[in-house]
Design a protein around this motif. Structure first.
Motif, mmCIF file in Angstrom:
data_model
loop_
_atom_site.group_PDB
_atom_site.id
_atom_site.type_symbol
_atom_site.label_atom_id
_atom_site.label_comp_id
_atom_site.label_asym_id
_atom_site.label_seq_id
_atom_site.Cartn_x
_atom_site.Cartn_y
_atom_site.Cartn_z
ATOM 1 N N ARG A 143 0.861 -1.181 0.000
ATOM 2 C CA ARG A 143 0.000 0.000 0.000
ATOM 3 C C ARG A 143 0.897 1.230 0.000
ATOM 4 O O ARG A 143 1.932 1.269 0.666
ATOM 5 N N PHE A 144 0.490 2.229 -0.777
ATOM 6 C CA PHE A 144 1.243 3.467 -0.916
ATOM 7 C C PHE A 144 0.519 4.588 -0.180
ATOM 8 O O PHE A 144 -0.707 4.680 -0.245
ATOM 9 N N LEU A 145 1.286 5.450 0.481
ATOM 10 C CA LEU A 145 0.715 6.588 1.184
ATOM 11 C C LEU A 145 0.554 7.756 0.219
ATOM 12 O O LEU A 145 1.534 8.225 -0.358
ATOM 13 N N LEU A 146 -0.683 8.202 0.063
ATOM 14 C CA LEU A 146 -0.963 9.399 -0.714
ATOM 15 C C LEU A 146 -1.592 10.440 0.194
ATOM 16 O O LEU A 146 -2.402 10.113 1.066
ATOM 17 N N LEU A 147 -1.199 11.692 -0.030
ATOM 18 C CA LEU A 147 -1.742 12.820 0.713
ATOM 19 C C LEU A 147 -2.500 13.717 -0.256
ATOM 20 O O LEU A 147 -2.042 13.937 -1.384
ATOM 21 N N ARG A 148 -3.632 14.257 0.195
ATOM 22 C CA ARG A 148 -4.442 15.125 -0.663
ATOM 23 C C ARG A 148 -4.374 16.563 -0.162
ATOM 24 O O ARG A 148 -4.648 16.835 1.006
ATOM 25 N N ALA A 149 -4.008 17.460 -1.064
ATOM 26 C CA ALA A 149 -4.093 18.902 -0.812
ATOM 27 C C ALA A 149 -5.091 19.430 -1.840
ATOM 28 O O ALA A 149 -4.854 19.333 -3.053
ATOM 29 N N PHE A 150 -6.222 19.917 -1.361
ATOM 30 C CA PHE A 150 -7.339 20.319 -2.221
ATOM 31 C C PHE A 150 -7.761 19.110 -3.051
ATOM 32 O O PHE A 150 -8.143 18.102 -2.482
ATOM 33 N N ASN A 151 -7.621 19.140 -4.383
ATOM 34 C CA ASN A 151 -8.035 17.973 -5.180
ATOM 35 C C ASN A 151 -6.831 17.245 -5.774
ATOM 36 O O ASN A 151 -6.977 16.463 -6.697
ATOM 37 N N HIS A 152 -5.651 17.492 -5.254
ATOM 38 C CA HIS A 152 -4.419 16.931 -5.818
ATOM 39 C C HIS A 152 -3.819 15.901 -4.857
ATOM 40 O O HIS A 152 -3.523 16.221 -3.706
ATOM 41 N N TRP A 153 -3.631 14.665 -5.337
ATOM 42 C CA TRP A 153 -3.020 13.592 -4.545
ATOM 43 C C TRP A 153 -1.555 13.449 -4.942
ATOM 44 O O TRP A 153 -1.223 13.434 -6.126
ATOM 45 N N ASP A 154 -0.689 13.314 -3.960
ATOM 46 C CA ASP A 154 0.744 13.162 -4.226
ATOM 47 C C ASP A 154 1.369 12.438 -3.036
ATOM 48 O O ASP A 154 0.730 12.242 -2.001
ATOM 49 N N PHE A 155 2.627 12.079 -3.184
ATOM 50 C CA PHE A 155 3.400 11.504 -2.088
ATOM 51 C C PHE A 155 3.910 12.649 -1.218
ATOM 52 O O PHE A 155 3.978 13.792 -1.677
#
Length: 145
Positions: A22-34
């Protein structure tokens, strides 16, 4: 040739589960990134990447079991380039701490997702990073224990 780009550094954080990675993704507004952020003056990019993971998720047990190789995005957002490493964690609970300057967490949400789920969430700029990370991870036997 002098570097005119601004460098950010981050980590593709992976956690082994009974159902696979499983990969950790973080969301800022509507953008998901590492987890990632700007490399500060005089700071090594890998140190910046580790610091950003800690600041954005409170994860501190990164293990660079696939080495310290990295991949970079092409320039985006006024010449910024993002460099990513890949590391394993055993941490399951993620905390999105409040950033004092913002008065709120930098990110709105986090998710642990499998590769296919991650590919559906990340932007086209981040897709090659995820593919690179999976290829690196598949080149090394799991050391779960």
């Amino acid at each position: 040739m002098p570097r005119t780009t601004r460098l950010s550094a981050g980590v593709v954080v992976a956690r082994e589960t009974s159902d696979g990675w499983r990969f950790l993704l973080l969301r800022a507004f509507n953008h998901w990134d590492f987890p990632k952020g700007m490399v500060e003056s005089g700071e090594e990019p890998l140190a910046a990447a580790i610091r950003e993971v800690r600041e954005e998720s409170l994860i501190e047990d990164l293990e660079f079991v696939w080495g310290q190789d990295h991949t970079e995005t092409g320039p985006y957002s006024r010449g910024k380039v993002a460099r990513y490493y890949v590391a394993r964690t055993r941490t399951t609970d993620v905390t999105l701490p409040v950033i004092e300057e913002l008065g709120r967490p930098e990110h709105n949400e986090y998710r642990w997702v499998d590769f296919d789920g991650a590919m559906k969430l990340v932007s086209p700029r981040v897709e090659p990073v995820l593919e690179w990370a999976r290829a690196r991870m598949n080149g090394v036997q799991s050391k779960a224990g």
